[in-house]
Design an enzyme around this catalytic site. Sequence first.
Site, PDB file in Angstrom:
ATOM      1  N   ARG A 181     -23.547 -72.585  86.428  1.00 43.58           N
ATOM      2  CA  ARG A 181     -22.611 -71.800  87.253  1.00 43.58           C
ATOM      3  C   ARG A 181     -22.749 -72.183  88.724  1.00 43.58           C
ATOM      4  O   ARG A 181     -22.716 -71.336  89.614  1.00 43.58           O
ATOM      5  CB  ARG A 181     -22.834 -70.299  87.062  1.00 43.58           C
ATOM      6  CG  ARG A 181     -22.695 -69.813  85.640  1.00 43.58           C
ATOM      7  CD  ARG A 181     -21.283 -70.017  85.089  1.00 43.58           C
ATOM      8  NE  ARG A 181     -21.195 -69.519  83.731  1.00 43.58           N
ATOM      9  CZ  ARG A 181     -21.398 -70.270  82.637  1.00 43.58           C
ATOM     10  NH1 ARG A 181     -21.693 -71.557  82.774  1.00 43.58           N
ATOM     11  NH2 ARG A 181     -21.301 -69.747  81.436  1.00 43.58           N
ATOM     12  N   SER A 222     -17.337 -62.067  83.410  1.00 43.97           N
ATOM     13  CA  SER A 222     -18.784 -61.824  83.423  1.00 43.97           C
ATOM     14  C   SER A 222     -19.249 -61.590  84.860  1.00 43.97           C
ATOM     15  O   SER A 222     -19.106 -62.465  85.703  1.00 43.97           O
ATOM     16  CB  SER A 222     -19.517 -63.023  82.827  1.00 43.97           C
ATOM     17  OG  SER A 222     -19.114 -63.242  81.492  1.00 43.97           O
ATOM     18  N   GLU A 272     -22.649 -63.390  89.068  1.00 43.60           N
ATOM     19  CA  GLU A 272     -21.855 -64.619  88.931  1.00 43.60           C
ATOM     20  C   GLU A 272     -20.594 -64.521  89.777  1.00 43.60           C
ATOM     21  O   GLU A 272     -20.077 -65.520  90.271  1.00 43.60           O
ATOM     22  CB  GLU A 272     -21.489 -64.833  87.459  1.00 43.60           C
ATOM     23  CG  GLU A 272     -20.675 -66.063  87.199  1.00 43.60           C
ATOM     24  CD  GLU A 272     -20.426 -66.290  85.713  1.00 43.60           C
ATOM     25  OE1 GLU A 272     -19.374 -66.873  85.380  1.00 43.60           O
ATOM     26  OE2 GLU A 272     -21.254 -65.894  84.886  1.00 43.60           O
TER      27      GLU A 272
END
Length: 344
Positions: free
Chosen positions: A160, A228, A324
Amino acid sequence: MQVTSAALAPYNTFGLNHTAEQLVELTAREQLQRVWQAYRQTPLLLVGEGSNLLFTAPFSGLVLVNRLKGIAVTETEDAWLVAVEGGENWHQLVCLCLAQNMPGLENLALIPGTVGASPVQNIGAYGVELAQFCQQVESFDWQSGEYKTWSNEECAFGYRDSVFKHEARQHLIVSVTFRLPKAWQPVLGYGPLAELGEAATPAQIFEKVCATRQAKLPDPVVLGNAGSFFKNPKVVTAQAEALKLAWPKLPVFAAEPGVSKLAAGWLIEQAGLKGVKVGGAGVHTQQALVLVNLGGATAEDVLRLAALVRERVEQMFGVRLDPEVRMIGAAGETYLDEALACLS
């Protein structure tokens, strides 16, 4: 070129009602130089579909929305090269590639957002990451006013993560070129995909991924969210093994040598946080990894809920969750603790 002040609710899938001083929708590359000349000294925020953003305050600068469109395919002996403008919708690209018998991206189906946003987070799902297929990225450097082409290695992809997330200079990603090998291999190691068996086709994987995501993840049109909210945390393998002894059902995945990845959603659920609310924000009742706008949520509601989730998980498991979602304050990128401090 139309420059206006704007409410940002239509430009973030959380649906939070903050504003920006100026907003431009970029529909042609020819606009870039004019916008840059006029606003290069102004704080800048680059936006695709706003599917991974949490506005924590009104933005004191220019929001530049990437609406560049176009897809070109070049075939080589062993691969397809797919050059895609940054404003194209990610899921529609996955669908197009499958329709033209160019598999590889099917595990990444239904990830919200634009192609231009995809390298920033190095989007990933079900054992596949964008980095595996990204050949190069073309960007516009807001500091110099020039275009730059980045190789896969120069993008510095991580979990990520990428150079675009950390570069002091801000880069508008104008196009991404993907290399899809003709020697396709299914990736079936995660979750429900294992049920398909080694003979699974790209279309079957695509359908399974879509069905799984639709069953678990709320539609942002119905419940505002940014997907998320937290990353799956990485811990040293010894800590993961100790946690597994205490919690035998804890999902643990191998990462790099000596490091394991834990399922953040499972940790949040075991901490008893499903359905917990702070003001108008809540932990989704079916997927604990997703924080949602239940109606009328403020940025403060979401931030305080995120802090509560992080605190409870750390108390129970000794594991600290990192968001995130990209948090955007008045002057640009911020982070959870800083955004919380600005509330007091």
